[in-house]
Write an enzyme that holds these catalytic residues in place. Structure first.
Site, short mmCIF file in Angstrom:
data_model
loop_
_atom_site.label_atom_id
_atom_site.label_comp_id
_atom_site.label_asym_id
_atom_site.label_seq_id
_atom_site.Cartn_x
_atom_site.Cartn_y
_atom_site.Cartn_z
N ASP A 108 0.86 -1.18 0.00
CA ASP A 108 0.00 0.00 0.00
C ASP A 108 0.90 1.24 0.00
OD1 ASP A 108 -2.35 1.58 0.27
OD2 ASP A 108 -1.99 1.71 2.42
N LYS A 109 0.33 2.40 -0.30
CA LYS A 109 1.13 3.62 -0.31
C LYS A 109 0.91 4.44 0.96
CE LYS A 109 -0.12 7.37 -2.33
NZ LYS A 109 0.04 8.32 -1.21
N THR A 110 -0.30 4.96 1.12
CA THR A 110 -0.56 5.87 2.22
C THR A 110 -0.49 5.14 3.56
OG1 THR A 110 -2.01 7.16 0.78
CG2 THR A 110 -2.19 7.53 3.16
N ARG A 132 -5.91 3.71 -8.38
CA ARG A 132 -7.38 3.67 -8.40
C ARG A 132 -7.91 2.26 -8.17
NH1 ARG A 132 -8.79 8.92 -7.79
NH2 ARG A 132 -8.61 10.20 -9.66
N LYS A 151 -7.08 -5.03 -5.13
CA LYS A 151 -5.75 -5.31 -4.57
C LYS A 151 -5.56 -6.81 -4.35
CE LYS A 151 -5.06 -0.94 -2.06
NZ LYS A 151 -4.79 -0.33 -0.73
N ASN A 175 -8.45 -1.22 4.62
CA ASN A 175 -8.60 -1.48 3.19
C ASN A 175 -7.48 -2.36 2.64
OD1 ASN A 175 -6.72 0.53 3.57
ND2 ASN A 175 -7.21 1.58 1.68
#
Length: 1031
Positions: free
Chosen positions: A281-283, A649, A655, A678
């Site tokens: 994941d990024k954030t 997106r 994912k 998420n």
């Protein structure tokens, strides 16, 4: 005149909102829940009654009414007349056992393993006298030890789960009971000659065929030690030890939050040394998920720049917020001109900008000890409201119908007519307010892509704002556009009627509401845009660079916009300037060509045949792929050719689908890492899940196999602990199989000389203790402590990780090498003593060539060989290893002399039958020379092969010093990220959580507003959505 109620989707209908992902929910389950939302809504959330409710709706609403929910109609039968509530409580339960169920359930789970059932079957066979060739206790004792150790480990793990559950269930929360908030816990023989075969005469009239049948099962029992039960015990001990080493690693301890690394499983440590793909994941995973308001553009003017006072000199003086008693002292801003414009009250655009930020949100506020605590659905929301607060527009309180803010030195209350909440499809949120002077205005904020489509043709500053967005994007900032619209009373009344109709529709209510929102969110007037910084975590670029050198491919799966993800990709060194970036359209074109080629030549793509060798990206250049959620089909082969892949997106379900595609078609070991709810699906789908305990709660950690506080610890988890665990387990398995082949196959060679009677070569007690005491500790310590290189070199040379990905240290080839090595040693152990005992005379004139003396010599040779062989294979020597090797040999001789003594034979004459054999045999120098010869011939070929392999065919580990010299000669490359390299737009996150609109509209979450507001703000903290709903 009665005040108008807020028009939201939950003010007129049931709450059909699907809750955020939990630890044990999948997307399919959430979809099923959403389809049953109308049925479950009455028990889930109280709804205010209004006059427009249809008369055919007969819902009952009893929120937090405990006696009501204890009525018989809400109970279900569990067993006989025992009933319990059919609704689940709030208690968290992750433990598996209780006091009564531990023993039966644990035994049931252990005997679900095929290995334990196998050894239980062997034990039953050994109880049958006709086929038993070994005493029953030779299998019972190891089996009981295995079951006991495993049960103790499971008990310790379950007690830890009990403690964690109690801690969570005893947390204090505030519950709405009887119209007010109350504090409560979250829980609550003779040799004869037969006509067809040789057999031991026991006086029984049995045919040769029947005796052969019995001998077959007898050999099954004799040869079962090839894969002894102690193998499973040793593997569990090694895995448990490796997990403890991860937990105790101080270099993975995050002191700032007092968070150590945690191995939540003990079965996947060696797979950490075989990872080929990482999905991140990024954030919150690569970034800190701590948002800071850095820059903005208002009416075409940019704010937040550094002030240049002379060439090559920059003034960095932070704004002094002492004039604002509500200011957050931690908030930092460097542009004094914006503060001056706001305080002068002459810049109407700046005043409208911060008024919008203080009103257009779903943040809830709580007053604690004269302090304001903001509860935000996302860090972005909290950062924007905090920025408005510091600039003099302080959000003070809200009710179901009103919002109160302090505009500089004046307190204002606005009537909230409607709240149009954010979701992942709309990518924006709006609020309709009625001003004290009667005006009705809509405030809106959202991603630039959706806001610009809805701007009025007469809106100003569109071009200058667009330019500012490009500048902010190049600086990897997250942007939001702000706009407004004045609405007449007649227009709002007409729209409000359509809104109410959409709220009570029973078919596709979400789509109906979105359509109504579109009707009012148009002809907007642009005010400006915000730019928020989400900093990278410490050490992220270095970690990604080292993992890439280890030939691990990293894919970033994020809900953010493409430009935002690309910016972060450059800043964290995932993308570099020497890479060729391929986007979605390019992917579509290449996939179309490949599918056309497949249709033209179907034979080349038949199932089971190798695909065409033509690559998607010819040439030797590095490639990177950036695609959106719509391109996730038929792209695995293309993506795996790239050095880096970024999927933007993507929803949580997408994912998980990406991870599943790679697992299915590439047969690779995968790892997923994330920090939020998420990411749970992605974490559970991968072979190994890693959770980061960050700003978004503990859902990811609770669903993970390993957990720590910072992304940078991943390199140590894989390159050090994962690599060591894989090497240790492979070395352990190779040697364990070798030593048991060498031990067991001696019985096979002996069968040619005992008439295939399934007679054993060694003494019963030697067979029982061989894998428990005589040879277990040295190999166990190698599996726990061995290192080919230390942790510093493992991190310095990431290519040492590659053998684990290729599976070169334990495969069929290594297994058969261990098998043939064991066969060779077993031949030496049997035939050299056998030849030495033929026609031999001892010093005392007696012949030592009896069966029992032969068994002692063969067993002694075996013990010396296996302990010296593990010494040759040990790379990292400690005092414990020395003690284990010498101690195992000492234990063997000590136990042997004890059980061969006359005293113990007198007590147990039928159990200990080798009376005086050890002392009689080992006093003969001839037999000691036989042992030395046997050991020497067994070990000499191994020593020669190891010498040749290290000099002629060195491994990657043997080349580490050459690699060190080569790396020192390499020149450092320039930093890969260059700001301003190209225009990359950053925007609002696609995965941004839905706000608190439904909770606000319900009116059940508000306390009575205090009469007087407190003094200056000390701290603002962001509280996750689920915690806010509890409050």
């Amino acid at each position: 005149m009665s005040r108008r109620r807020v028009d939201t989707r939950s003010s007129l209908g049931p709450d059909d909102e699907v809750m955020p992902y939990s630890d044990d929910e999948t997307d399919d389950e959430l979809e099923e829940e959403s389809s049953e939302g109308e049925e479950e809504a009455p028990e889930r959330a109280p709804q205010p009654q209004v006059e427009t409710r249809p008369t055919d709706v007969t819902w009952k609403v009893k929120a937090n009414d405990r006696p009501y929910h204890q009525l018989p109609e809400f109970k279900k039968k569990v067993f006989l007349c025992i009933k319990k509530s059919k609704y689940s409580g709030n208690a968290i339960k992750t433990y598996k056992y209780n006091f009564l169920t531990f023993l039966p359930l644990n035994l049931y789970e252990q005997f679900r393993r095929v290995a334990n059932v196998y050894f239980l079957a062997l034990l039953i066979l050994q109880i049958i006298p006709e086929i038993s060739t070994l005493p029953w206790y030779t299998t019972l004792i190891p089996l009981v030890i295995v079951l006991g150790i495993t049960a103790i480990k499971d008990l310790v793990d379950d007690l830890a789960r009990h403690r964690m559950d109690n801690e969570i269930n005893n947390r204090k929360s505030e519950v709405l009971l009887n119209g007010r908030f109350q504090e409560a816990n979250l829980l609550n023989s003779y040799l004869a000659i037969g006509t067809k075969a040789w057999y031991l005469f026991d006086g029984k009239d049995q045919t040769p065929g029947y005796r052969g049948f019995l001998s077959f099962w007898g050999y099954i029992i004799v040869l079962n030690t090839m894969v002894p039960i102690s193998l499973y015990v040793s593997v569990e001990v090694i895995r448990l030890g490796q997990s403890k080493f991860i937990n105790w690693d101080l270099q993975m301890y995050f002191a700032e939050k007092d968070t150590p690394a945690k191995a939540r499983t003990t079965t996947l440590n060696e797979e950490l040394g075989q990872i080929q793909y990482i999905f991140s994941d990024k954030t919150g995973t690569l970034t800190q998920n701590i948002m800071q308001f850095k820059k903005c553009t208002i009416a075409g003017r940019n704010y937040g720049k550094w002030k240049v006072i002379k060439p090559f000199s920059i003034l960095c003086q932070l704004v002094d917020w002492s004039w604002n008693r509500y200011a957050d002292k931690k908030f930092q801003f460097i542009d004094h001109s914006l503060v001056a414009h706001v305080r002068s009250k002459k810049d109407k655009d700046a005043m409208e900008f911060f008024k919008l930020l203080s009103l257009c949100h779903t943040v809830m506020v709580e007053h604690k000890d004269d302090d304001l605590v903001y509860q935000a659905a996302s860090p972005d929301e909290g950062a924007l409201v905090t920025a408005a607060r510091n600039f003099g527009y302080v959000f003070l309180s809200r009710t179901q119908d009103t919002m109160t803010i302090r505009e500089m030195d004046q307190e204002m209350t606005y009537e909230m007519l409607a709240l149009l909440d954010f979701n992942s499809d709309r990518k924006r949120m709006s609020i309709i307010l009625k001003f004290p002077d009667g005006r009705i205005r809509l405030y809106c904020k959202g991603a630039d892509t959706v806001i610009y489509e809805r701007l009025s043709p007469s809106s100003k500053h569109k071009e200058t704002t667009q330019t500012a967005l490009d500048v902010f994007a190049n600086e990897t900032l997250r942007t939001l556009c702000l706009c407004y619209k004045d609405i007449s009373a007649e227009e709002f009344e007409a729209w409000s009627r359509r809104h109410k109709e959409a709220q009570v529709t029973m078919n596709d209510r979400e789509a109906a509401l979105d359509a109504v929102y579109e009707q009012i969110e148009n002809n907007l007037m642009l005010i400006g845009a915000t730019a928020i910084e989400d900093k990278l975590q410490d050490g992220v670029p270095e970690t990604i660079a080292k993992l890439a050198k280890a030939d691990i491919k990293i894919w970033v799966l994020t809900g953010d916009k493409k430009e935002t993800a690309e910016n972060i990709g450059y800043s964290c060194s995932l993308l570099t300037d020497d890479m060729e970036i391929h986007y979605g359209d390019d992917v579509n074109e290449k996939l179309t060509r490949r599918q056309a080629s497949r249709r033209d030549d179907p034979q080349a793509y038949r199932r089971g045949k190798k695909k065409t060798a033509e690559p998607f990206f010819p040439g030797s250049n590095k490639n990177a792929l950036i695609i959106t959620g719509g391109w996730l089909i038929d792209f695995v082969d293309m993506a795996c050719e790239c050095e880096a892949v970024i999927c933007c997106r993507v929803t949580p379900k997408q994912k998980a689908n990406v991870v599943s595609l790679v697992k299915k078609y590439k047969k690779a070991v995968t790892l997923s890492i994330g920090d939020g709810a998420n990411d749970v699906n992605m974490i559970k789908t991968a072979d190994i899940g890693v959770g980061i305990s960050g700003q978004e709660g503990m859902q990811a950690v609770m669903s993970s196999d390993y957990a720590f506080a910072q992304f940078r610890y991943l390199q140590r988890l894989l390159l050090v602990h994962g690599r060591w665990s894989y090497i240790r387990m492979c070395k352990f398995l190779r040697f364990f199989f070798f030593k048991n082949f060498a031990f067991t196959l001696v019985h096979f060679w002996y069968s040619f000389f005992n008439g295939y009677s399934s007679q054993i070569t060694f003494e019963d007690w030697f067979i029982t203790l061989y894998n428990l005491a005589y040879s277990s500790l040295p190999v166990l310590l190698v599996g726990l402590l061995d290192q080919d290189v230390n942790d510093r070199l493992s991190l310095k040379f990431p290519k040492l990780y590659i053998p684990g990905q290729q599976g070169t240290l334990f495969n069929y080839k290594n297994f058969f090498i261990s098998l043939f090595h064991g066969i060779f040693v077993s031949l030496i152990i049997f035939f050299i003593p056998y030849g030495a005992f033929l026609q031999t005379m001892g010093q005392d004139g007696e012949a030592p060539s009896d069966y029992q003396s032969f068994a002692v010599v063969a067993a002694s040779s075996l013990i010396f060989i296996v302990n010296l062989q593990i010494s040759l294979d040990t790379s990292y020597w400690t005092f414990v290893n020395c003690f284990a090797v010498l101690g195992s040999i000492a234990i063997y001789f000590g136990v042997m002399f004890d059980i061969h003594s006359a005293g113990i034979h007198v007590i147990f004459p039928s159990v200990f039958t080798f009376t005086g054999v050890a002392s009689n045999a080992l006093r003969q120098p001839y037999l000691w020379l036989t042992i030395i010869l046997t050991v020497g011939i067994s070990l000499l070929p191994v020593i020669c092969i190891q010498f040749l392999s290290k000099t002629i065919w060195p491994s990657v580990g043997d080349k580490k010093y050459e690699m060190e010299l080569k790396e020192d000669d390499d020149k450092k490359k320039p930093a890969p990220f260059q700001r301003g390299r190209r225009s990359r737009r950053s925007a609002y996150a696609f995965s941004h959580a839905q706000g608190y609109a439904d909770l606000i509209a319900s009116g059940q979450s508000f306390r009575r507003r205090p009469r007087a507001h407190g003094g200056p703000q000390e701290s603002i903290r962001e509280i996750p959505r689920r915690e806010a709903e509890n409050i």
